[in-house]
Enzyme design. Structure first.
Site, PDB file in Angstrom:
ATOM      1  CB  ALA A  81      10.141   2.982  -8.071  1.00  0.00           C
ATOM      2  CG  ASN A  82       4.739   3.955  -9.449  1.00  0.00           C
ATOM      3  OD1 ASN A  82       4.223   2.834  -9.479  1.00  0.00           O
ATOM      4  ND2 ASN A  82       5.093   4.600 -10.550  1.00  0.00           N
ATOM      5  NE  ARG A  83       3.782   2.911  -1.101  1.00  0.00           N
ATOM      6  CZ  ARG A  83       4.793   2.535  -0.329  1.00  0.00           C
ATOM      7  NH1 ARG A  83       5.266   1.316  -0.403  1.00  0.00           N
ATOM      8  NH2 ARG A  83       5.328   3.390   0.528  1.00  0.00           N
TER       9      ARG A  83
END
Ligand code: C5P
Length: 408
Positions: free
Chosen positions: A211-213
């Site tokens: 995932a990412n932020r």
């Protein structure tokens, strides 16, 4: 007979209110008019009186009026009140409940529906003070029609701020009396806006993912802004923890592949905004079962495959390509130069370049600093909230569609 009380404010659009009197009377309404002091600089009580075939009221302290009719009766002996043009000054007085002249006293005293048709310079409409006032008025139950996009009376000024046309206001009056709330009428009415937002999750196995932020705050703010301007909005969102914007169709997806399918399904659209932080890679073959950790086994090595470029794919479409394709670019250096390059490479019309260098607090934060790259032009916007960026972007997109005369 339908009775309408028309309050004419002091703006250049006041001449259109004379036409409004005509349009309302043609459709069988009786129209009684109140002019503010400033309105008298633009239209005369004589012309309003002649067109309405009724008295025109201007002064709170006109004793005759007070004895014969009074502002309370004026406010109540009607089915609906229209304020057109609703200037920035009038909106501000209405939002704070002032009653310093006849128009504002009537508006404070009424128990009838009020429809305001704002008209002002686009910068005044965009000002945070006007934003606050409009929000207040909407939560007070005041109905708004417009403002619309297009050329302003001031030469060379374009954007959102033009008063709705007399026929549009008349339609809204009769619609409102029949129970149809006109709030959907705005500069993006009849348009379909497609927005991607949030991160994507790329599964490793049924319980783990890459995932990412990305928080989705910017994309969601754009979707909300488009809806507020009257568009039908489809928001294709990756997994986020923030709430769905009101009045928007939300399609929830997890992976980049699902996002691409959802975007293609949602076409056609007039405007497509790609604000999602799509994962560049996915795990080549995600495991069907949870990958077990066992003593003595070596750590698994993930093999990655490139994800589809959703923005690139939609911008390159021959058929059903949205008229305006907007991408985002997160950069830490040479922000504008990189964004210009990305605009060409991806085939986007506009790129919103985000300065995400350390200290800007853009990622996950509420504020952002962006540059809008449109062809050869670049506009650097001041640091502001993601909501303000969303609003400004959609207002500019609406103005662009109107100027290109892309038909609804
Ligand atoms: O290439 P880069 O990821 O920097 O481009 C960012 C822009 O491209 C954003 O508008 C993003 O939403 C879009 N994008 C996309 N699909 C991808 C990667 C990026 O739509 N796979």
């Amino acid at each position: 007979m339908t009775r309408v009380l028309l309050i004419i404010g002091g703006g250049i659009a006041a001449y259109k209110s004379l036409e409004l009197i005509r349009r309302l009377r043609e459709r069988g309404a009786s129209v009684r008019t109140v002019l503010t002091r400033a309105a008298e600089k633009f239209v005369t009580p004589l012309s309003a009186g002649a067109l309405s075939n009724d008295r025109v009221f201007t002064d709170l302290f006109d004793l005759d009026d007070e004895r014969e009719i009074g502002h309370i009766r004026l406010a109540r002996d009607t089915d609906l009140i229209v304020v057109a043009p609703a200037t920035a000054d009038l909106l501000s007085k209405m939002a704070t409940g002032q009653a310093s002249d006849l128009a504002t006293a009537v508006l404070l005293a009424t128990d009838k529906p009020v429809l305001a048709a704002p008209a002002m310079n686009p910068r005044m409409w965009d000002h945070p003070a006007t934003r606050r006032n409009v929000q207040q008025l909407q939560s007070d139950g005041i109905h708004l029609i417009g403002p619309m996009t297009g050329e302003m009376a001031e030469r060379g000024e374009g954007g959102v701020g033009r008063m709705a046309e007399a026929t549009e206001i008349a339609d809204a009056v009769f619609g409102l009396l029949a129970g149809v709330v006109p709030s959907a009428k705005g500069p993006l009415s009849g348009r379909h806006v497609l927005v991607t937002s949030g991160p994507t999750h790329e599964p490793i196995d049924p319980v783990r993912y890459i995932a990412n932020r990305s928080s989705g705050k910017q994309g969601h703010a754009i979707a909300a802004a488009a809806a507020a301007l009257g568009a039908r909005v489809t928001l294709v969102s990756g997994p986020v923890t923030i709430a769905d914007p009101k009045g928007v169709d939300v399609v929830k997806v997890e992976t980049a592949a699902q996002m691409l399918t959802a975007v293609e399904t949602a076409l056609p659209a007039d405007i497509a905004v790609f604000a999602a932080a799509v994962a560049d890679w996915r795990v080549t073959s995600a495991a069907d079962q949870k990958i077990k950790k066992a003593k003595g086994t070596v750590a698994p090595v993930l093999s990655l495959a490139e994800n589809p470029d959703i923005l690139g794919a939609i911008a390159a479409r021959g058929s059903r390509r949205p008229a305006l394709v907007i991408g985002f670019a997160a950069e830490t250096e040479n922000v504008v130069a990189h964004a210009q390059k990305k605009r060409k490479e991806k085939g986007a019309d506009w790129i919103v370049a985000n300065d995400v260098s350390p200290g800007t607090g853009t990622f996950g934060g509420d504020r952002t600093t962006v540059h809008l790259v449109t062809g050869e032009d670049t506009a650097s916007w001041p640091p502001q909230s993601k909501e303000a960026v969303g609003r400004q972007l959609m207002e500019q997109a609406a103005a662009w569609l109107a100027s290109e005369q892309v038909d609804v």
